[in-house]
Design an enzyme around this catalytic site. Structure first.
Site, PDB file in Angstrom:
ATOM      1  N   HIS A   1       0.900  -1.592   0.551  1.00 49.30           N
ATOM      2  CA  HIS A   1       0.031   0.236   0.222  1.00 49.30           C
ATOM      3  C   HIS A   1       0.841   1.248  -0.179  1.00 49.30           C
ATOM      4  O   HIS A   1       0.475   2.667  -1.001  1.00 49.30           O
ATOM      5  CB  HIS A   1      -1.413   0.125   1.771  1.00 49.30           C
ATOM      6  CG  HIS A   1      -1.732   1.064   1.353  1.00 49.30           C
ATOM      7  ND1 HIS A   1      -1.536   1.957   2.572  1.00 49.30           N
ATOM      8  CD2 HIS A   1      -2.795   1.704   0.306  1.00 49.30           C
ATOM      9  CE1 HIS A   1      -2.559   3.369   2.331  1.00 49.30           C
ATOM     10  NE2 HIS A   1      -2.889   2.784   1.383  1.00 49.30           N
TER      11      HIS A   1
ATOM     12  N   GLU B   1       2.451   2.005  -3.105  1.00 45.01           N
ATOM     13  CA  GLU B   1       0.658   2.683  -4.177  1.00 45.01           C
ATOM     14  C   GLU B   1       1.364   3.849  -4.458  1.00 45.01           C
ATOM     15  O   GLU B   1       0.963   4.344  -4.892  1.00 45.01           O
ATOM     16  CB  GLU B   1      -0.046   1.682  -3.800  1.00 45.01           C
ATOM     17  CG  GLU B   1      -1.625   2.073  -4.706  1.00 45.01           C
ATOM     18  CD  GLU B   1      -2.677   2.331  -3.967  1.00 45.01           C
ATOM     19  OE1 GLU B   1      -3.190   4.202  -3.756  1.00 45.01           O
ATOM     20  OE2 GLU B   1      -3.310   2.029  -3.294  1.00 45.01           O
ATOM     21  N   HIS B   2       0.867   4.320  -3.085  1.00 51.51           N
ATOM     22  CA  HIS B   2       1.457   6.213  -2.509  1.00 51.51           C
ATOM     23  C   HIS B   2       2.339   6.359  -3.590  1.00 51.51           C
ATOM     24  O   HIS B   2       2.543   7.408  -3.995  1.00 51.51           O
ATOM     25  CB  HIS B   2       1.215   5.990  -0.902  1.00 51.51           C
ATOM     26  CG  HIS B   2      -0.302   6.410  -0.403  1.00 51.51           C
ATOM     27  ND1 HIS B   2      -0.379   7.522   0.290  1.00 51.51           N
ATOM     28  CD2 HIS B   2      -1.150   5.703  -0.276  1.00 51.51           C
ATOM     29  CE1 HIS B   2      -1.664   7.472   0.832  1.00 51.51           C
ATOM     30  NE2 HIS B   2      -2.036   5.880   0.316  1.00 51.51           N
TER      31      HIS B   2
ATOM     32  N   GLU C   1      -4.109   8.247   7.312  1.00 50.05           N
ATOM     33  CA  GLU C   1      -4.925   7.061   6.629  1.00 50.05           C
ATOM     34  C   GLU C   1      -5.163   5.296   7.776  1.00 50.05           C
ATOM     35  O   GLU C   1      -6.400   5.308   8.174  1.00 50.05           O
ATOM     36  CB  GLU C   1      -4.063   6.549   5.315  1.00 50.05           C
ATOM     37  CG  GLU C   1      -5.095   7.072   3.896  1.00 50.05           C
ATOM     38  CD  GLU C   1      -4.864   6.353   3.428  1.00 50.05           C
ATOM     39  OE1 GLU C   1      -4.585   5.491   2.926  1.00 50.05           O
ATOM     40  OE2 GLU C   1      -4.198   7.535   1.694  1.00 50.05           O
TER      41      GLU C   1
END
Lengths: 427, 427
Positions: free
Chosen positions: B65, B68-69, B140
C-alpha cells in the site's frame, strides 16, 4: 410523446406525461446488459411540514424515510421477496428532497416494473408493522449517528440554516419517529405519492410504449392534489459559523459549508448545478492549485471531498475531510473564494476544470443508476439531463466568479467539526 | 493475439502476452461513453515476505500500500496532476492480493495510457519523500482504524488464520510502516513490478494494436524474475473462534468467517468464486430463507452483507453487519450450514439463487471498473472473465453442498465482534 436526440452525446430520450400527471422518461442504452428503472417522488426529508386540502400538517422528522421503509410491505408480502424471485436487484433511498424506488435487471423487465409500480402506489400500514419498524429504523439511526462523516454533514446544515428543515437529519431521531403512526404515513402518501408529484425513469433496453401502457394501468387514475410545503423563514446569513462535536476519531473530521442563494424563479436547475460543481472543483478539487498547496502542507489528504447541492429554497457548497487543523483549511478556502471573487478565475484554470467536469458528466452517462437519479431530479424541474452539454457551452468564467462573489459575502460559511474525544492525558 | 467471442453475452475480448510477460486484455464496450484502463500487479498486502535472487526478505506490513502511494510521484512531478490536465479520473487501490492503477476517460486515451505506463514502471523514491509519506499514510491508518466495519474485517482474518499474512491490516500500522525505506520500496518494485507479474486491461473504446504497441514501448524490455512468496505454515482450523474489541458503536458490529480450503493446484479460480458467491447468497443473502427469519426476529437489518474471498493459500466466506446478538446470528448461520451440508440445498432455492447470481454477473459487465478488476484478478490465474456464463452451466447444487460440508467441519469459524464501549451505568 416527445423525443430528444442529442447527436453530440449519441443519445436519445423519449418522454411523456400521463393524464394523471406521472412523468415518464426512457433513455435507451444499447450495448448495456442491464436495464434500470426508478420510480421517484418529489418528497424528501425536508418536506415534513405541509398544507393539504386546507389543513396544515407538521409531521415528525424522518417521516419520508420511514415511509420508504414501510412501502416495501404489502398485504400479500414484502416487495423485496417478490423481486428476489425474478432475480432483479431492488433498492430505495430517501434524500433531503426525494424518495426513489428502483431495480435493475437483465431480463423480465415487465414483470419487475409491475412489482415496482404496484408496491409504490399501494400504501399498507398497520399499528403493528409501524411499531415494529420503529425498532429497525431506530437501530439504523443509531448506526448512522456513530459515523463521523454523517455527524459532520448534519452539523454543517444545522450551522448554515436557521429554520430550514435540512437542519434535521434525513432519518430523524429515535424520539421524532416515536410520533409516527399509520395515519401520519397515509397522510404523507396521499400528500406526495400522487402521480402528479412523481416520475418513472427507465435506462437500458425496454419498449417505451409498453412502459407507458403499464404505468397507465398500474398508477392511480386521478391526480390527487399535491401538498404545499413549508420551509420556514429564509435568511441569507448562517445560523452558526462553527458547530462542534466530539466523537471517537483519531483526528478532526470537518465539513465547511458555503451558503448560496436558493434557485431563483425560472432559473435553470441544471445550469446552477453545473456552475456549482465547477466552482467547487476549481476552488478545491484534487487537481486545483489550492488543494495542491494544502496537500503539500499536510493539511488535507486524498479523501478530501467537495460538492454542490441544490435543495428546495436552499443551496450550498461543501468541502471537507480529515485535517489536523480544520480552521486553517477553512481560512484558506475563504481566502481563495475572496480572491477569485475579486480577480476572477484564470482562464487556463477555468478551461481545464470545465473540461474535467464535462468529462465527468459524459462518463456518468454509463452509470445507469446515476443517470436515472439525475433525470428524476431534473425532471421535477422539467429539465432534461441530456442538455448538459449544451448548457456547458453557455457557462463562462464570469458565471463562476459571480457564484464565488455570493460565497464571499460576510457570514456565509459554517464549519462543522468532529473533534477527537479528549483523553485524560490531554485534559 | 487471441480473440474470445462470447455469443451469449454479445461480448468479445482480445488478449496477448508481450515478450516481457505483460498480459494485455481488451474488452470492447460499444455504446459506452468512457474507456477504463487498469495496470495491475499481482502483489498485495499478503506478499510482504518473499525470496528474490536467493535472498529472503521480510518487509514491513503495509509495504504494498505504501508503494502504491509513492508510485504516483515521479522526478518530474505527480502523476495525478498529469492526469488532471487531460481531464481523466485516475486512482489506485491495494488489496490483500493486488495493487492496481487505473484511469477512466472520454477522450485522449493514448495520452492517458502513456502517463499510466510511465509512472507505474518508473520507481522514484527518496529519503525525504518516503519520510513525508509516513505522516500521510499514518493519518490514513488512524482514520481507517476508527471504522468499526474495518476493525471487524481485520479481526475476522486474525481469528481465522494462525500465520497467514492476511491477519495483518492491508495498510499495516504506524509502527510497521516506520520501518519502510527507499531501499525496501525499490526491492519490492523489482520483485513484483516485473511485467511478467502484471497485466494491462482496457474496457471501452480503444485500438487493441495501439495498446499493444504502446505497452511494448513503455514497459521494461526484460522480464525481471518475480519473487517467490511465503505465507507461513497452513492450518485447517481457525486460530481463535472469537475475536472481540470495544469501540464507540451504538450496537455490536460483527463479521463471521467460515474458513474454506485454499484453491487446489489446477482448480479453476472462477468456478470456486462463483460457487462461493452462490453459497454465501443461499446461506444468508437478503432473499434467503435464513435472512428472512433473522430479519423478522430483528437479529439483522438491511445492511447485512455476505461475501466469498479467494486469496493466495486462503479462502473464506464472511457474513456480518450489526446485531443486538451476534452470537445468536452465528449459531443460526452454523446450524443452517450444517443442515445444507447434511441434506443438500433444495433445488428450487438453488435455481432461484443461481439465476440471481448469474444476473448480478451479467449486470457487472456494465461496470467497466469492476470488469477490469475481475479480468485482472482472473488473468493472473490465466482465466477469462467472460467464461462465467459457461462455468455457471457446470455448477450444481451438489457443488454448493460440498462447499457447505467443508464449512461445517469443526473449528472452521471465527466470530469477530466490535462491542459498544461500556458506559458507567452498565459496568
Amino acid at each position: 410523446m416527445q423525443q430528444y436526440h442529442k447527436e453530440r452525446l449519441h443519445m436519445d430520450m423519449q418522454q411523456t406525461v400521463l393524464d394523471n400527471g406521472l412523468k415518464i422518461y426512457y433513455i435507451p442504452k444499447p450495448g448495456f446488459s442491464k436495464t434500470f428503472a426508478m420510480l421517484a417522488t418529489n418528497f424528501g426529508s425536508v418536506d415534513a411540514s405541509f398544507t393539504l386540502d386546507g389543513v396544515r400538517y407538521d409531521t415528525p422528522a424522518g417521516v419520508a424515510h420511514f415511509l420508504e421503509h414501510k412501502m416495501f410491505e404489502d398485504e400479500d408480502g414484502n416487495a423485496l421477496q417478490k423481486f428476489g424471485k425474478t432475480g432483479a436487484s431492488p433498492n430505495a433511498f430517501t434524500s433531503h428532497s426525494m424518495t426513489a424506488y428502483h431495480f435493475s435487471c437483465t431480463d423480465g423487465f415487465a414483470e419487475n416494473l409491475e412489482i415496482l409500480l404496484k408496491f409504490v402506489f399501494t400504501p399498507y400500514f398497520t399499528e403493528q408493522n409501524v411499531e415494529k419498524e420503529k425498532g429497525i429504523i431506530g437501530q439504523e439511526i443509531g448506526m448512522i449517528e456513530d459515523t463521523p462523516d454523517w455527524a459532520a454533514f448534519v452539523g454543517m446544515y444545522a450551522g448554515l440554516y436557521h429554520e430550514h428543515p435540512v437542519r434535521v437529519s434525513i432519518a430523524g431521531s429515535v424520539d421524532s419517529i416515536a410520533g409516527i403512526t399509520p395515519d401520519v404515513l397515509f397522510t404523507c402518501h396521499r400528500a406526495f405519492y400522487s402521480p402528479a408529484n412523481m416520475s418513472l425513469t427507465v435506462c437500458g433496453t425496454a419498449d417505451f410504449d409498453e412502459i407507458v401502457r403499464m404505468a397507465e394501468q398500474l398508477s392511480p387514475r386521478e391526480a390527487a392534489r399535491v401538498a404545499a410545503r413549508h420551509y420556514g423563514t429564509r435568511q441569507e446569513t448562517v445560523a452558526s459559523p462553527v458547530v462542534e462535536r466530539r466523537m471517537a476519531v483519531s483526528q478532526p473530521t470537518f465539513l465547511l459549508g458555503f451558503k448560496d442563494a436558493p434557485l431563483a424563479a425560472g432559473e435553470s436547475r441544471q445550469r446552477r448545478q453545473l456552475i456549482g460543481d465547477l466552482a467547487a472543483r476549481i476552488l478545491c478539487g484534487t487537481t486545483s492549485p489550492l488543494f495542491g498547496e494544502l496537500y503539500e502542507e499536510r493539511l488535507v489528504n486524498r479523501r478530501f471531498e467537495n460538492s454542490y447541492t441544490i435543495l428546495p429554497e436552499a443551496a450550498a457548497a461543501a468541502f471537507g475531510g480529515e485535517s489536523r487543523d480544520p480552521e486553517a483549511v477553512r481560512d484558506r478556502l475563504i481566502a481563495a473564494v475572496r480572491a477569485y471573487a475579486a480577480s476572477g478565475v484564470p482562464e487556463e484554470l477555468f478551461s481545464r476544470m470545465k473540461k474535467a467536469c464535462y468529462g465527468l458528466n459524459v462518463r456518468a452517462l454509463d452509470q445507469l443508476d446515476e443517470l436515472c437519479r439525475m433525470q428524476a431530479e431534473l425532471g421535477f424541474a422539467d429539465e432534461c439531463c441530456l442538455d448538459f452539454a449544451d448548457v456547458y457551452d453557455t457557462i463562462t468564467a464570469e458565471d463562476v466568479r459571480e457564484m464565488f462573489a455570493r460565497w464571499a459575502q460576510p457570514d456565509r460559511t459554517s464549519l462543522s467539526v468532529i473533534r477527537p474525544i479528549q483523553t485524560e492525558e490531554t485534559v
